[in-house]
Structures are given as C-alpha cells and as structure tokens.
Design an enzyme around this catalytic site. Structure first.
Site, short mmCIF file in Angstrom:
data_model
loop_
_atom_site.label_atom_id
_atom_site.label_comp_id
_atom_site.label_asym_id
_atom_site.label_seq_id
_atom_site.Cartn_x
_atom_site.Cartn_y
_atom_site.Cartn_z
CB CYS A 388 -0.48 0.42 -10.51
SG CYS A 388 -2.22 0.37 -10.94
CG HIS A 513 -1.25 1.63 -6.13
ND1 HIS A 513 -0.32 2.40 -6.80
CD2 HIS A 513 -2.34 1.58 -6.92
CE1 HIS A 513 -0.84 2.80 -7.95
NE2 HIS A 513 -2.07 2.32 -8.04
CD GLU A 515 2.21 2.66 -4.24
OE1 GLU A 515 2.50 1.46 -4.45
OE2 GLU A 515 1.60 3.37 -5.07
N1 GLN Z 1 -3.66 3.95 -15.89
C1 GLN Z 1 -3.66 2.59 -15.48
C2 GLN Z 1 -5.05 2.05 -15.24
O1 GLN Z 1 -5.97 2.80 -15.12
C3 GLN Z 1 -2.79 2.39 -14.25
C4 GLN Z 1 -3.33 3.09 -13.04
C5 GLN Z 1 -2.31 3.24 -11.94
O2 GLN Z 1 -1.13 3.08 -12.14
N2 GLN Z 1 -2.77 3.58 -10.76
O3 GLN Z 1 -5.26 0.87 -15.18
#
Ligand code: GLN
Length: 536
Positions: A388, A513, A515
């Site tokens: 992400c 994500h 994970e």
């Molecule tokens: N802050 C970033 C976004 O909002 C990444 C979010 C995250 O890593 N879950 O896109």
C-alpha cells in the site's frame, strides 16, 4: 428436539451459540481462545461462524489510533474492524464481513437514526430493550446458517460500557433456549512473586460479577503466565459452581497454534461435544504440521528490515508480521525481523538487512525515510516488498530518480508540481472524512510474464484494499524511467495495483494489503517471494 438444516448442509439439532466473555483484565487472549474453540469444532466437521462485539462508541475501527488499538483489519467487503477478526480469519481460514464485527457505536447510531425517522411510534427508546434487541439481531444475523456461532464480547464483564452486551447475551438464552447456549468465561490468575503463589481471588470476583448479571458460565478458561496448581482449578470450579472438568487451565504455551490441541485434549472437550452433539474426532493435523514447521531446525536466517513509524507495539502491524512468519515457516527459514525507524533511518541499517519491507501507513511522519528505503532497494538491488503506502513511496522514489525532484504524494505535499500519487477526480475535497477510502476486495489484472503474475501464478487476482491515494498514470513514463514498471492494474486500467522493478532480484509492491489474506498454514505468495529472493 427440533432439527434444522444449516446453510452449510449439515444437520444438527438447533443452532448452537458459544459466548466468550472475559474477567479480571482484557488482553489475555480471549480472541485467540474464541478462535481456537472454533477451530477445534471446525476440525470436527462443524460449520463455524464467529463474531466480535465491541462495546466502544466508535462506529467502526477505521478512525481508531493503531498505536493504541493495534492494526485495523479489513474484511473483503471493506469493513474496518478490530484486529481480532484477523485472528479469526487466520485460525478458521474463513473470510468474514461487516456483520462479524459489531460495535456499540454502529448499533446506537442506527437506533438513533430510526428514532429520528419516527420508527418507534412514540415509545421511549432505551438501552434495554432496544439496544439489547439490536445486539441480539446482530448475533442472529452473523450466526445465520452455521452449526455453531461463537460470539466474543470485548473488554471485561462489569465494564460500564459493556453492560448492554452482557444483558443481551443473557436474554439471548431465553430466546433460543439455554441448552443452545454455552457461556465461556476467560479469567486471569496472577502469580505474586513475593509470596510465590498464584492468586485466584480476582478470578473468583470476576465469576461473581458474571453471576451478578445473571450468567452462570458453563466453562471457565484460566489464563496464567506459568502452570498454576490444580488447587486453583478446584477453587474456581467450586466458586463458579461448575464441574472441575469444565475449568481449563491455560498457561502460556510456546505457540498460540498449540491452543486448539490443548483444548481438544482437555476434559473441556467432553462438554463441547455434549453441547454440540458432535463426537467426531477432530482432525488437527494442519495444526500439528504448522507447529512442526514453526519449530523445525531452520536452514538459514533471513533478516527483514521493516521500515515503520510505530515501533513499540507489534499489534500495529500484526497481519504483516503473521504473513512474514507464515512465509518463513513455509520456507524453513528463521525470520530475523529488524525494526527500522522511518524517521531516523540510515544506510547502515539498510545495508545490514537481507530484505526491506515497507508496510501501509497514513500521514507525513517518517515518509522521507520510507522513500529513502525504496530508493535504496532500487539502487542496491535489495529485495523489497511494498504494501500500500509501500507502493506509493516506491513510485515517488522512482519518479525522483527520473529527475522529478519534487515528486511526491499529495498526501505529503499538497503543492507538489509532480503529484505522482494523488487523489483521483471525484475524490478531491473529501480527504479528511472517514468515507472516501477504497476499501475491501478489488480485482487486479497482472501483466503476463511479470514478476507479479509469476509470484501469484495467475494474471487475475483479488486483494483487499484500504487507502485513499492512487498512482497518477500521467507520470507513467517517468516512473518507468526511474526503474519501475506498472505490472498490475484494475481491470479497466485506471488504477495502478502493482509495480515492480526490472533487472532486480525482487522488487514488488502492491496498492493492496495482501497480508490480510495470508494464513499461518497457507503463506501468501508475495511474502514467500520476498523470502525466496534472499534464499534462492
Ligand atoms: N496513506 C496512503 C493512502 O491513503 C496509504 C494507505 C495505506 O497504506 N493503507 O492512500
């Protein structure tokens, strides 16, 4: 006795409910216990569902501070939930949804909206019976179709904010039949170092509290740091008014994955079998294999540097850690996790690790360190996994390498002329509201022959998301010039889902994500890929 056919097709006499409550203090493994009871029943062929009830006044876990509450776990339908849902998914290998996470704030806000809409026809709206009824409805909905539905109540019995939940589960037995409900109370027995003895008094008081609310438990699970003497079990049985065989002493074990086995081999199993009318022998082989892998002598160590900003609470990145561990067990390597503070990161720290992982995150703090880590991995060809935010910083690093010196995400520099990560049209202006995140399952198409496709063994995948910003494809040429290829997008090509580096042992990042979909006995390919890049 009435017989019902569950959605799963198995036949049993009436659906069963197991309520797991806690006493003395929270944080002693109630979630793991609930999940483990579920996995034992699952291993006996029962169709198990599970739910967490949290008495907080929050509507979901999305805005809770991860430092305090641990990670926000995201389900396939995009519910932002407590990390216990992660334990449930990993233990039971099922996918949960919003209905498996019930927060008091959500129920109350619906209730108040209904009151405002005039749905109560002039009645006084009260915690009992209105909120309790909503809790019971939420339990029925979440459990629908399963043989056994497990409900964990967050916090400890007696907490002011949790009283409606305790009352709701007490009344629940009157609605579905007491014989269809099993109450399991998890208590803690401290060891007093000065007098060298275990003390059962707090547990007795906790049982007293529970009884005070009209619930006599069917089983008590006694957590302790070390093995407590059997006299403690006897005292608790006597005090709790239950047979000693329904008191399960559960000292800390070397691996949480041993708990299903501990439960299955305990006298408590007889009670569970009687309650569920399921006497089949549980097949716990996947757990014993897992423990074997976990404890096997490892062929080598792999040092993974986790570049993060919250370093003092492992719960903040629990799914990432569990995914890394699962991959390490599968690959028979010893995982040596090194925390690298994103705010103070230096080259020597990156030199010292075999692989770099940049997990998800929000906010400015430590961001330049994360960009530096991605840049280092590109330049020094060090295996890199970006999750992400870990993809977004990689894209920023690549754009800067291509000469766009002020390239950034607008999350961190709203005025940058090179907004390589940005808020897409239609989303702008809503940045600070809880509602604009891209949440839950999204499909991605992976380029044939790419590292991403090779890693997954497929060109069509689905992963969970939780983010607001997207890669700006206007800068595709610069991102490529900086060393990264876009190797996965949404099916319509609009959203960047995967990037990777050419001529690199392993540089793979995703907007998702992954994970959340890793399981202890089924490691996720992206994490396995990172470990293999070091060992192969
Ligand atoms: N802050 C970033 C976004 O909002 C990444 C979010 C995250 O890593 N879950 O896109």
């Amino acid at each position: 006795m009435e017989s019902t056919k569950t959605a799963h097709g198995s036949k049993q006499s009436k659906q069963k409910y197991i309520f797991v409550t806690g006493g003395v203090l929270s944080g002693v493994g109630k979630g793991i216990t609930a999940a483990s009871i579920g996995s034992v029943l699952q291993a006996k062929g029962s169709y198990v569902s599970i739910q967490k009830c949290d008495p907080y006044l929050n509507v979901d876990a999305g805005l809770l501070n991860p430092k305090e509450h641990g990670e926000c776990y995201v389900t396939k339908d995009g519910a932002e939930t407590d990390l216990d849902l992660g334990h449930y998914e990993r233990f039971l290998d099922i996918e949960l949804t919003q209905k498996n996470a019930t927060l008091a704030g959500r129920l109350l806000s619906n209730l108040i909206a209904d009151e405002r809409a005039g749905k109560f026809g002039g009645q006084t709206v009260q915690l009992v019976p209105h909120l309790t009824r909503e809790i019971q409805k939420a339990i029925l909905t979440a459990g629908h179709g399963s043989d056994v539905h497990i409900v964990e109540i967050g916090g400890t019995v007696g907490d002011y904010e949790g009283l409606s939940f305790v009352e709701a589960i007490r009344e629940f037995a009157m609605k579905v039949g007491r014989e269809n409900c099993m109450y399991v109370h998890v208590v803690y027995v401290p060891f007093i170092g000065t007098s060298k003895e275990f003390k059962s008094k707090p547990a007795q008081n906790a049982l007293n509290d529970l009884r005070g609310f009209g619930i006599v438990p069917d089983a008590v699970i006694v957590r302790s740091d070390n093995e407590a003497p059997s006299s403690i079990a006897r005292k608790i049985a006597l005090f709790g008014g239950i047979p000693e065989s329904a008191v399960l002493m559960m000292p800390n074990v070397d691996s949480v994955f041993r708990i299903p086995e501990v439960i299955a081999e305990s006298p408590l199993m007889k009670h569970l079998e009687y309650f569920t009318s399921n006497t089949k022998k549980p097949d716990l082989s996947k757990w014993s294999t897992l423990i074997k892998h976990q404890q096997a002598k490892k062929s080598r160590r792999v040092k993974v540097g986790m570049v993060a900003k919250y370093l003092d609470n492992e719960d903040t990145y629990i799914s990432v850690l569990e995914a890394l561990k699962a991959a390490a067990w599968q690959e028979n390597v010893e995982l040596d996790l090194t925390w690298i503070n994103a705010e103070t990161i230096n080259h020597a720290e990156l030199d010292a690790v075999d692989a770099i992982l940049v997990p998800g995150g929000f906010g400015q703090r430590g961001i330049e360190g994360k960009i530096a880590a991605a840049n280092y991995a590109l330049e020094h060809k060090k295996p890199y996994l970006g999750l992400c935010l870990g993809l977004q910083v990689a894209v920023v690093a690549a754009a800067r390498r291509a000469g766009l010196k002020d390239a950034n995400s607008t999350e961190f520099n709203a005025d940058t002329t090179h907004d390589v990560v940005y808020i897409m049209e239609g989303q702008a202006g809503k940045e600070s509201t809880g509602g604009t995140l891209r949440l839950g399952d999204y499909e991605a198409e992976l380029a044939k022959g790419s590292l991403a496709a090779e890693t997954y063994g497929s060109t069509n995948i689905v992963e969970r998301h939780r983010h607001r910003y997207e890669v700006n494809q206007r800068f595709k040429a610069e991102i490529e010039k900086g060393g990264l290829t876009i190797s996965g997008t949404s099916p319509d090509g609009k959203l960047v889902e995967f990037v990777e580096a050419k001529d690199h042992p392993y540089f793979l990042a995703t907007q998702a994500h992954p994970e959340f979909k890793s399981r202890p006995f089924k490691a996720h390919p992206m994490f396995v890929g990172l470990i293999r890049a070091v060992t192969h």
